[in-house]
Design a protein around this motif. Structure first.
Motif, PDB file in Angstrom:
ATOM      1  N   ALA A  66       0.845  -1.199   0.000  1.00  0.00           N
ATOM      2  CA  ALA A  66       0.000   0.000   0.000  1.00  0.00           C
ATOM      3  C   ALA A  66       0.881   1.250   0.000  1.00  0.00           C
ATOM      4  O   ALA A  66       0.591   2.218  -0.718  1.00  0.00           O
ATOM      5  N   GLU A  67       1.966   1.218   0.767  1.00  0.00           N
ATOM      6  CA  GLU A  67       2.872   2.384   0.802  1.00  0.00           C
ATOM      7  C   GLU A  67       3.548   2.599  -0.556  1.00  0.00           C
ATOM      8  O   GLU A  67       3.916   3.708  -0.908  1.00  0.00           O
ATOM      9  N   GLN A  68       3.709   1.498  -1.301  1.00  0.00           N
ATOM     10  CA  GLN A  68       4.310   1.617  -2.633  1.00  0.00           C
ATOM     11  C   GLN A  68       3.304   2.127  -3.664  1.00  0.00           C
ATOM     12  O   GLN A  68       3.635   2.227  -4.842  1.00  0.00           O
ATOM     13  N   GLY A  69       2.061   2.365  -3.233  1.00  0.00           N
ATOM     14  CA  GLY A  69       1.077   2.967  -4.136  1.00  0.00           C
ATOM     15  C   GLY A  69       0.036   1.986  -4.654  1.00  0.00           C
ATOM     16  O   GLY A  69      -0.791   2.339  -5.487  1.00  0.00           O
ATOM     17  N   LEU A  70       0.082   0.741  -4.187  1.00  0.00           N
ATOM     18  CA  LEU A  70      -0.923  -0.238  -4.626  1.00  0.00           C
ATOM     19  C   LEU A  70      -2.147  -0.087  -3.726  1.00  0.00           C
ATOM     20  O   LEU A  70      -2.095  -0.389  -2.542  1.00  0.00           O
ATOM     21  N   GLN A  71      -3.226   0.404  -4.301  1.00  0.00           N
ATOM     22  CA  GLN A  71      -4.348   0.866  -3.479  1.00  0.00           C
ATOM     23  C   GLN A  71      -5.613   0.039  -3.640  1.00  0.00           C
ATOM     24  O   GLN A  71      -6.602   0.317  -2.979  1.00  0.00           O
ATOM     25  N   ASP A  72      -5.606  -0.950  -4.530  1.00  0.00           N
ATOM     26  CA  ASP A  72      -6.833  -1.709  -4.776  1.00  0.00           C
ATOM     27  C   ASP A  72      -7.082  -2.654  -3.595  1.00  0.00           C
ATOM     28  O   ASP A  72      -6.371  -3.650  -3.408  1.00  0.00           O
ATOM     29  N   SER A  73      -8.099  -2.338  -2.806  1.00  0.00           N
ATOM     30  CA  SER A  73      -8.305  -3.079  -1.558  1.00  0.00           C
ATOM     31  C   SER A  73      -8.631  -4.554  -1.815  1.00  0.00           C
ATOM     32  O   SER A  73      -8.298  -5.414  -1.007  1.00  0.00           O
ATOM     33  N   VAL A  74      -9.267  -4.845  -2.944  1.00  0.00           N
ATOM     34  CA  VAL A  74      -9.599  -6.242  -3.253  1.00  0.00           C
ATOM     35  C   VAL A  74      -8.307  -7.041  -3.488  1.00  0.00           C
ATOM     36  O   VAL A  74      -8.144  -8.165  -3.002  1.00  0.00           O
ATOM     37  N   VAL A  75      -7.373  -6.432  -4.203  1.00  0.00           N
ATOM     38  CA  VAL A  75      -6.092  -7.097  -4.475  1.00  0.00           C
ATOM     39  C   VAL A  75      -5.289  -7.217  -3.175  1.00  0.00           C
ATOM     40  O   VAL A  75      -4.720  -8.278  -2.872  1.00  0.00           O
ATOM     41  N   LEU A  76      -5.262  -6.151  -2.398  1.00  0.00           N
ATOM     42  CA  LEU A  76      -4.485  -6.189  -1.149  1.00  0.00           C
ATOM     43  C   LEU A  76      -5.043  -7.252  -0.208  1.00  0.00           C
ATOM     44  O   LEU A  76      -4.280  -7.969   0.446  1.00  0.00           O
ATOM     45  N   GLU A  77      -6.352  -7.378  -0.178  1.00  0.00           N
ATOM     46  CA  GLU A  77      -6.928  -8.388   0.709  1.00  0.00           C
ATOM     47  C   GLU A  77      -6.532  -9.795   0.253  1.00  0.00           C
ATOM     48  O   GLU A  77      -6.194 -10.659   1.070  1.00  0.00           O
ATOM     49  N   ALA A  78      -6.554 -10.003  -1.059  1.00  0.00           N
ATOM     50  CA  ALA A  78      -6.165 -11.321  -1.590  1.00  0.00           C
ATOM     51  C   ALA A  78      -4.688 -11.596  -1.266  1.00  0.00           C
ATOM     52  O   ALA A  78      -4.324 -12.712  -0.876  1.00  0.00           O
ATOM     53  N   MET A  79      -3.850 -10.600  -1.413  1.00  0.00           N
ATOM     54  CA  MET A  79      -2.417 -10.773  -1.113  1.00  0.00           C
ATOM     55  C   MET A  79      -2.218 -11.083   0.373  1.00  0.00           C
ATOM     56  O   MET A  79      -1.297 -11.781   0.760  1.00  0.00           O
ATOM     57  N   GLY A  80      -3.108 -10.534   1.196  1.00  0.00           N
ATOM     58  CA  GLY A  80      -3.019 -10.777   2.638  1.00  0.00           C
ATOM     59  C   GLY A  80      -3.499 -12.166   3.016  1.00  0.00           C
ATOM     60  O   GLY A  80      -3.152 -12.682   4.080  1.00  0.00           O
ATOM     61  N   ARG A  81      -4.314 -12.763   2.148  1.00  0.00           N
ATOM     62  CA  ARG A  81      -4.867 -14.081   2.497  1.00  0.00           C
ATOM     63  C   ARG A  81      -4.020 -15.242   2.015  1.00  0.00           C
ATOM     64  O   ARG A  81      -4.025 -16.311   2.636  1.00  0.00           O
ATOM     65  N   ILE A  82      -3.351 -15.094   0.888  1.00  0.00           N
ATOM     66  CA  ILE A  82      -2.602 -16.245   0.358  1.00  0.00           C
ATOM     67  C   ILE A  82      -1.231 -16.331   1.018  1.00  0.00           C
ATOM     68  O   ILE A  82      -0.463 -15.365   1.033  1.00  0.00           O
ATOM     69  N   GLU A  83      -0.953 -17.489   1.548  1.00  0.00           N
ATOM     70  CA  GLU A  83       0.274 -17.698   2.324  1.00  0.00           C
ATOM     71  C   GLU A  83       1.438 -17.994   1.378  1.00  0.00           C
ATOM     72  O   GLU A  83       1.640 -19.130   0.962  1.00  0.00           O
ATOM     73  N   ARG A  84       2.188 -16.958   1.058  1.00  0.00           N
ATOM     74  CA  ARG A  84       3.249 -17.099   0.053  1.00  0.00           C
ATOM     75  C   ARG A  84       4.312 -18.100   0.500  1.00  0.00           C
ATOM     76  O   ARG A  84       4.958 -18.732  -0.327  1.00  0.00           O
ATOM     77  N   HIS A  85       4.487 -18.244   1.809  1.00  0.00           N
ATOM     78  CA  HIS A  85       5.542 -19.151   2.271  1.00  0.00           C
ATOM     79  C   HIS A  85       5.244 -20.615   1.938  1.00  0.00           C
ATOM     80  O   HIS A  85       6.132 -21.449   1.947  1.00  0.00           O
ATOM     81  N   ARG A  86       3.978 -20.918   1.633  1.00  0.00           N
ATOM     82  CA  ARG A  86       3.648 -22.293   1.226  1.00  0.00           C
ATOM     83  C   ARG A  86       4.158 -22.630  -0.166  1.00  0.00           C
ATOM     84  O   ARG A  86       4.120 -23.781  -0.578  1.00  0.00           O
ATOM     85  N   PHE A  87       4.562 -21.626  -0.924  1.00  0.00           N
ATOM     86  CA  PHE A  87       4.914 -21.831  -2.330  1.00  0.00           C
ATOM     87  C   PHE A  87       6.413 -21.827  -2.590  1.00  0.00           C
ATOM     88  O   PHE A  87       6.837 -22.013  -3.715  1.00  0.00           O
ATOM     89  N   VAL A  88       7.191 -21.562  -1.550  1.00  0.00           N
ATOM     90  CA  VAL A  88       8.644 -21.522  -1.768  1.00  0.00           C
ATOM     91  C   VAL A  88       9.311 -22.669  -1.018  1.00  0.00           C
ATOM     92  O   VAL A  88       8.738 -23.238  -0.091  1.00  0.00           O
TER      93      VAL A  88
END
Ligand code: SAH
Length: 273
Positions: A66-88
């Motif tokens: 969000a601080e980098q200027g990404l403001q779409d709340s739907v996208v931010l919420e999705a990014m907050g829900r998917i556990e990226r650590h499961r994929f690495v």
């Protein structure tokens, strides 16, 4: 030094897909003995511990986006829900929420969170999805993703689109993505093994096409399989030999293309391997 996430670098790598892959919800008790052996985690009844740590780290990642200027709340919420650590890979888990691309095997990389959020935001800004000025964008319909990789972006897309068709040309990564996504039970994600340069005609027309690999041009098949009102977002080689994001809108009047910022994606290749 940047603060590092505090959950353990080692995750449960057993093949039991019924069990959460990560140690979420379980607390690991580290005694000198278990630390030495890297022993199996000890589950306690308390829901505190690494599960909460992981969501806190993810919240910080979203805050940074969000601080980098990404403001779409739907996208931010999705990014907050998917556990990226499961994929690495388990050795990279402590970097999973940093804004960096990471190796996923076979010479490929998982994209930076910033780039994933940016590209999905661009998809949602397609003119065809804007109901009226001031109103939120309509949800994405069918989306085609080229380059499943480890499946992370497909998982994020599954939360913002009705259906996600994702293609991967490397058998090893297609299998890995299947394994990563299985425990998440996302019924609207369809993983296909094949050459994404040909698109996937069976799912067409798509309201959006997103590529995670960059070629010299956007394949005609993607344009043909895009619905009128739909949008393609893809990395593409520029004349200067670099890569930039390209946005192509299919309007009732024809195609409209714009070149955006420079990016660094793995190459789009034809055929399967
Ligand atoms: N979205 C992915 C990023 C993977 S990197 C993620 O979240 O992890 C890009 C992927 O595109 C690589 O796995 C590469 O093998 C794949 N790729 C390159 N050319 C392709 C093609 N023609 N069809 C399908 N996949 C392709």
């Amino acid at each position: 030094m940047k603060p590092r996430p505090s959950f353990p670098a080692r995750l449960d790598t057993s093949n039991d897909s019924a069990k959460p892959k990560a140690l979420l919800g379980a607390t690991r008790v580290v005694t000198p003995q278990t630390a030495m052996r890297g022993a199996a985690p000890v589950a306690l009844a308390s829901p505190t511990g690494v599960g909460l740590d992981s969501s806190a780290v993810r919240r910080r990642m979203v805050q940074k986006l969000a601080e980098q200027g990404l403001q779409d709340s739907v996208v931010l919420e999705a990014m907050g829900r998917i556990e990226r650590h499961r994929f690495v890979d388990s050795a990279l888990v402590n970097q999973a929420y940093e804004d960096t691309s990471l190796p996923i095997g076979l010479g490929q990389t998982i994209s930076k969170p910033n780039v994933v959020a940016r590209m999905i935001t661009l998809l949602r800004e397609a003119p065809g999805l804007q109901a009226a000025p001031g109103l939120p964008a309509l949800p994405l319909g069918r989306v085609l993703e080229i380059g499943t990789g480890c499946g992370y972006q497909a998982a994020v897309l599954s939360l913002v689109a009705r259906e996600v068709y994702s293609m991967e040309r490397l058998r090893g990564l297609h299998d890995k993505a299947k394994e990563n996504l299985r425990p998440m039970r996302l019924p609207n994600v369809h993983l296909m093994f094949g050459d994404g340069m040909l698109g996937y005609p069976k799912g067409a027309p798509y309201s959006a096409i997103i590529a995670a690999a960059g070629g010299e041009a956007v394949p005609q098949a993607w344009i043909d399989q895009l619905a009128v009102g739909g949008r393609i977002v893809a990395p593409m080689q520029t004349t200067a030999g670099q890569q930039a994001l390209v946005v192509i809108d299919k309007t009732p009047q024809g195609l409209q293309q714009s070149l955006l910022e420079a990016v660094h994606f793995v190459p789009l290749k034809s055929g399967i391997a």
